[in-house]
Scaffold this motif. Sequence first.
Motif, PDB file in Angstrom:
ATOM      1  N   SER A 121       0.807  -1.197  -0.118  1.00  0.00           N
ATOM      2  CA  SER A 121      -0.039   0.071  -0.056  1.00  0.00           C
ATOM      3  C   SER A 121       0.830   1.304   0.080  1.00  0.00           C
ATOM      4  O   SER A 121       0.444   2.199  -0.786  1.00  0.00           O
ATOM      5  N   SER A 122       1.846   1.154   0.834  1.00  0.00           N
ATOM      6  CA  SER A 122       2.749   2.413   0.948  1.00  0.00           C
ATOM      7  C   SER A 122       3.610   2.584  -0.572  1.00  0.00           C
ATOM      8  O   SER A 122       3.677   3.995  -1.050  1.00  0.00           O
ATOM      9  N   LEU A 123       3.888   1.509  -1.345  1.00  0.00           N
ATOM     10  CA  LEU A 123       4.397   1.732  -2.562  1.00  0.00           C
ATOM     11  C   LEU A 123       3.397   2.232  -3.406  1.00  0.00           C
ATOM     12  O   LEU A 123       3.804   3.135  -4.382  1.00  0.00           O
ATOM     13  N   LYS A 124       2.133   1.849  -3.456  1.00  0.00           N
ATOM     14  CA  LYS A 124       1.157   2.513  -4.432  1.00  0.00           C
ATOM     15  C   LYS A 124       0.993   3.911  -4.056  1.00  0.00           C
ATOM     16  O   LYS A 124       0.941   4.816  -5.065  1.00  0.00           O
ATOM     17  N   GLU A 125       1.028   4.233  -2.594  1.00  0.00           N
ATOM     18  CA  GLU A 125       1.031   5.765  -2.383  1.00  0.00           C
ATOM     19  C   GLU A 125       1.991   6.437  -2.918  1.00  0.00           C
ATOM     20  O   GLU A 125       1.998   7.798  -3.363  1.00  0.00           O
ATOM     21  N   ILE A 126       3.311   5.762  -2.924  1.00  0.00           N
ATOM     22  CA  ILE A 126       4.430   6.454  -3.306  1.00  0.00           C
ATOM     23  C   ILE A 126       4.329   6.717  -4.811  1.00  0.00           C
ATOM     24  O   ILE A 126       4.622   7.813  -5.447  1.00  0.00           O
ATOM     25  N   GLY A 127       3.580   5.823  -5.310  1.00  0.00           N
ATOM     26  CA  GLY A 127       3.446   5.622  -6.972  1.00  0.00           C
ATOM     27  C   GLY A 127       2.685   6.812  -7.178  1.00  0.00           C
ATOM     28  O   GLY A 127       2.480   7.630  -8.158  1.00  0.00           O
ATOM     29  N   ASP A 128       1.518   7.182  -6.430  1.00  0.00           N
ATOM     30  CA  ASP A 128       0.305   7.928  -6.640  1.00  0.00           C
ATOM     31  C   ASP A 128       0.951   9.321  -6.517  1.00  0.00           C
ATOM     32  O   ASP A 128       0.793  10.414  -6.944  1.00  0.00           O
ATOM     33  N   VAL A 129       1.922   9.629  -5.251  1.00  0.00           N
ATOM     34  CA  VAL A 129       2.474  10.858  -5.015  1.00  0.00           C
ATOM     35  C   VAL A 129       3.337  11.329  -6.052  1.00  0.00           C
ATOM     36  O   VAL A 129       3.345  12.274  -6.669  1.00  0.00           O
ATOM     37  N   GLU A 130       4.140  10.281  -6.688  1.00  0.00           N
ATOM     38  CA  GLU A 130       4.996  10.466  -7.793  1.00  0.00           C
ATOM     39  C   GLU A 130       4.126  10.865  -9.026  1.00  0.00           C
ATOM     40  O   GLU A 130       4.715  11.847  -9.831  1.00  0.00           O
ATOM     41  N   ASN A 131       3.112  10.216  -9.322  1.00  0.00           N
ATOM     42  CA  ASN A 131       2.282  10.659 -10.558  1.00  0.00           C
ATOM     43  C   ASN A 131       1.754  11.767 -10.255  1.00  0.00           C
ATOM     44  O   ASN A 131       1.581  12.889 -11.195  1.00  0.00           O
ATOM     45  N   TRP A 132       1.270  12.256  -9.010  1.00  0.00           N
ATOM     46  CA  TRP A 132       0.887  13.589  -8.778  1.00  0.00           C
ATOM     47  C   TRP A 132       1.814  14.762  -8.997  1.00  0.00           C
ATOM     48  O   TRP A 132       1.487  15.738  -9.383  1.00  0.00           O
ATOM     49  N   ALA A 133       3.085  14.363  -8.532  1.00  0.00           N
ATOM     50  CA  ALA A 133       4.194  15.609  -8.567  1.00  0.00           C
ATOM     51  C   ALA A 133       4.508  15.758 -10.171  1.00  0.00           C
ATOM     52  O   ALA A 133       4.861  16.746 -10.316  1.00  0.00           O
ATOM     53  N   ARG A 134       4.406  14.544 -11.004  1.00  0.00           N
ATOM     54  CA  ARG A 134       4.553  14.683 -12.165  1.00  0.00           C
ATOM     55  C   ARG A 134       3.564  15.753 -12.837  1.00  0.00           C
ATOM     56  O   ARG A 134       3.786  16.622 -13.950  1.00  0.00           O
ATOM     57  N   SER A 135       2.131  15.604 -12.333  1.00  0.00           N
ATOM     58  CA  SER A 135       1.127  16.362 -12.908  1.00  0.00           C
ATOM     59  C   SER A 135       1.298  17.643 -12.652  1.00  0.00           C
ATOM     60  O   SER A 135       1.136  18.529 -13.317  1.00  0.00           O
ATOM     61  N   ILE A 136       1.557  17.734 -11.538  1.00  0.00           N
ATOM     62  CA  ILE A 136       1.925  19.199 -10.740  1.00  0.00           C
ATOM     63  C   ILE A 136       2.893  19.897 -11.713  1.00  0.00           C
ATOM     64  O   ILE A 136       2.941  21.045 -12.177  1.00  0.00           O
ATOM     65  N   GLU A 137       4.069  19.150 -12.045  1.00  0.00           N
ATOM     66  CA  GLU A 137       5.201  19.724 -12.651  1.00  0.00           C
ATOM     67  C   GLU A 137       4.780  19.831 -14.016  1.00  0.00           C
ATOM     68  O   GLU A 137       5.255  20.888 -14.659  1.00  0.00           O
ATOM     69  N   LYS A 138       3.975  19.149 -14.852  1.00  0.00           N
ATOM     70  CA  LYS A 138       3.473  19.201 -16.251  1.00  0.00           C
ATOM     71  C   LYS A 138       2.697  20.437 -16.215  1.00  0.00           C
ATOM     72  O   LYS A 138       2.715  21.413 -17.107  1.00  0.00           O
ATOM     73  N   ASP A 139       1.719  20.727 -15.283  1.00  0.00           N
ATOM     74  CA  ASP A 139       1.005  22.027 -15.218  1.00  0.00           C
ATOM     75  C   ASP A 139       1.661  23.062 -14.919  1.00  0.00           C
ATOM     76  O   ASP A 139       1.323  24.271 -15.492  1.00  0.00           O
ATOM     77  N   MET A 140       2.646  23.121 -14.132  1.00  0.00           N
ATOM     78  CA  MET A 140       3.627  24.325 -13.902  1.00  0.00           C
ATOM     79  C   MET A 140       4.214  24.675 -15.011  1.00  0.00           C
ATOM     80  O   MET A 140       4.741  25.904 -15.179  1.00  0.00           O
ATOM     81  N   LYS A 141       4.875  23.615 -15.906  1.00  0.00           N
ATOM     82  CA  LYS A 141       5.414  23.983 -16.889  1.00  0.00           C
ATOM     83  C   LYS A 141       4.546  24.574 -18.135  1.00  0.00           C
ATOM     84  O   LYS A 141       4.904  25.622 -18.657  1.00  0.00           O
ATOM     85  N   ILE A 142       3.404  24.398 -18.168  1.00  0.00           N
ATOM     86  CA  ILE A 142       2.511  24.890 -18.922  1.00  0.00           C
ATOM     87  C   ILE A 142       2.237  26.211 -18.547  1.00  0.00           C
ATOM     88  O   ILE A 142       2.155  27.081 -19.462  1.00  0.00           O
ATOM     89  N   ILE A 143       1.938  26.298 -17.324  1.00  0.00           N
ATOM     90  CA  ILE A 143       1.712  27.565 -16.740  1.00  0.00           C
ATOM     91  C   ILE A 143       2.782  28.554 -16.932  1.00  0.00           C
ATOM     92  O   ILE A 143       2.696  29.798 -17.431  1.00  0.00           O
ATOM     93  N   THR A 144       4.259  28.237 -16.865  1.00  0.00           N
ATOM     94  CA  THR A 144       5.465  28.892 -17.091  1.00  0.00           C
ATOM     95  C   THR A 144       5.536  29.384 -18.490  1.00  0.00           C
ATOM     96  O   THR A 144       5.862  30.296 -18.728  1.00  0.00           O
TER      97      THR A 144
END
Length: 127
Positions: free
Chosen positions: A86-109
Amino acid sequence: MLSSLIKEHQAKQASKRVIQEQKRKECITAANDLTQALVDHLNVGVAQAYLNQKKLDAEAKLLHQGAINFAKQTQQWLALVENFSSSLKEIGDVENWARSIEKDMKIITDTLERAYETAQEKPTTSH
């Protein structure tokens, strides 16, 4: 003569009775000894079987307790593995969330850079 034959016969009969009584007593004693020896032999076997049964019962108790402990440990390990998964899944979810945020920030930038560049170009064309 007849009376002496009768007395002799009676004496032999009495002698045979005494001998027969002695043999009967010896036979009874031998039968009692044999019976006692058989009972003692059986008692030794029964006692040994009883001791073996007690040992088996003790070993069975230990084995049962070991099986219970093993089952508990197995459940604990399963819970740990499940939590780890479950923790590994959560880490994967956080990683995906971080990539999504990074992608959104790139678009905004990129959008802000274009807007800034566009804003910089317009004032220079109007002068």
